[in-house]
Design a protein around this motif. Structure first.
Motif, PDB file in Angstrom:
ATOM      1  N   ARG A 248      25.364   3.215   5.866  1.00  0.00           N
ATOM      2  CA  ARG A 248      24.600   2.665   6.305  1.00  0.00           C
ATOM      3  C   ARG A 248      25.297   0.560   6.191  1.00  0.00           C
ATOM      4  O   ARG A 248      25.094   0.138   6.165  1.00  0.00           O
TER       5      ARG A 248
ATOM      6  N   GLY B 227      18.566   3.119  10.263  1.00  0.00           N
ATOM      7  CA  GLY B 227      19.175   2.104   9.776  1.00  0.00           C
ATOM      8  C   GLY B 227      19.273   0.911  10.661  1.00  0.00           C
ATOM      9  O   GLY B 227      19.345  -0.336  10.510  1.00  0.00           O
TER      10      GLY B 227
ATOM     11  N   SER C  30      16.278  -1.472  10.052  1.00  0.00           N
ATOM     12  CA  SER C  30      16.468  -2.127   8.656  1.00  0.00           C
ATOM     13  C   SER C  30      17.405  -3.805   9.364  1.00  0.00           C
ATOM     14  O   SER C  30      17.372  -4.000   8.610  1.00  0.00           O
TER      15      SER C  30
END
Length: 280
Positions: free
Chosen positions: A173, A207, A210
């Protein structure tokens, strides 16, 4: 402004008139422009340009300095120097094509870091060069197909990388957030890579959605090598001045034991790995 005036005067007197399609002046002098010629070619008044060379307390605009830099045929470094003397931010260097392989002098630098795993990446994180220590840490770098030799692709699709990083969930991430931050306005150029990863990895998709953004920071990283065991390495990033499109990533041992482990790893036979792509 005195330093600026002195520099402009120096560069004005060094110009070759024929290169600007100007005839010789005086007794056949072929170098140096008159102030009025520089002023005319730059679109400013002779008086104003004279004051600038004299170092008077005037405030030239960025646009005017850019025009004068073009007239005086300043190099990129000279142009940046001129605008910095006037208090402006240096112009970005012209974009240069990123080589598919690390330039020879960059590869020699990587090789010189014999005890530190190191590699070079392009703006899209394509790995363009590496040293023997990095190949010992991650053997797949030498065998993976060239089109897949991309750091982001490997982090999210190579099971070996996932096993190598005990904190893979967090690290992957963070890598993604750093990639987004580094790409910035160029992100649209890397759509081919993003599309491939969206199709290949659910973790990447989560990821990516986000929208994490994080600047790179040197830090300690833990690796769990199948032969060497645990390695605590410090993660650094460098940029060659003559190749700003490349980043050099260097891992340095944190503990004396890690230095010894890397030496043993380099001396050991290569790790045999059967690589299979998985949906990470």
């Amino acid at each position: 402004m005195r330093a600026l005036g002195e520099f402009l005067r120096n560069r004005r007197t060094r110009l070759v008139r024929a290169e600007l399609d100007l005839p010789p002046v005086g007794r056949g002098r072929t170098t140096g422009l008159r102030r009025e010629e520089v002023a005319f070619l730059s679109g400013v008044s002779v008086t104003w340009y004279t004051w600038l060379e004299q170092g008077r307390d005037i405030n030239p605009s960025r646009e005017v300095l850019d025009a004068i830099a073009r007239t005086l045929r300043l190099s990129g470094a000279e142009h940046a120097y001129v605008v910095s003397l006037a208090g402006y931010t240096a112009p970005p260097p012209p974009a240069a094509p990123v080589p598919e392989a690390a330039p020879r002098h960059v590869q020699r630098l990587l090789d010189a870091l014999a005890q530190s795993p190191a590699y070079a990446v392009a703006p899209d994180w394509q790995i363009t060069g590496w040293n023997a220590a990095y190949a010992a840490l991650y053997p797949n770098v030498a065998t993976v197909p060239a089109q897949d030799r991309n750091l982001l692709w490997l982090v999210f699709t190579d099971p070996y990388v996932r096993q190598l990083l005990p904190d893979w969930e967090v690290t992957s991430r963070r890598f993604l957030a750093e990639f987004r931050a580094e790409a910035g306005p160029r992100l649209g150029e890397f759509g081919y890579l993003i599309d491939r990863l969206l199709a290949a990895s659910d973790h990447f998709r989560a990821g990516w959605e986000s929208l994490g953004v994080e600047r790179f920071a040197s830090r300690e990283r833990l690796f769990r090598h199948p032969v060497a065991g645990e390695l605590l390495l410090e993660h650094h990033q460098l940029t060659p001045q003559d190749h700003p499109g490349l980043h050099l990533v260097v891992y340095t041992p944190v503990r004396e034991a890690d230095t010894a482990t890397l030496r043993r790893l380099l001396a050991a036979p290569p790790v045999s790995i059967e690589r299979t792509e998985e949906n990470a």
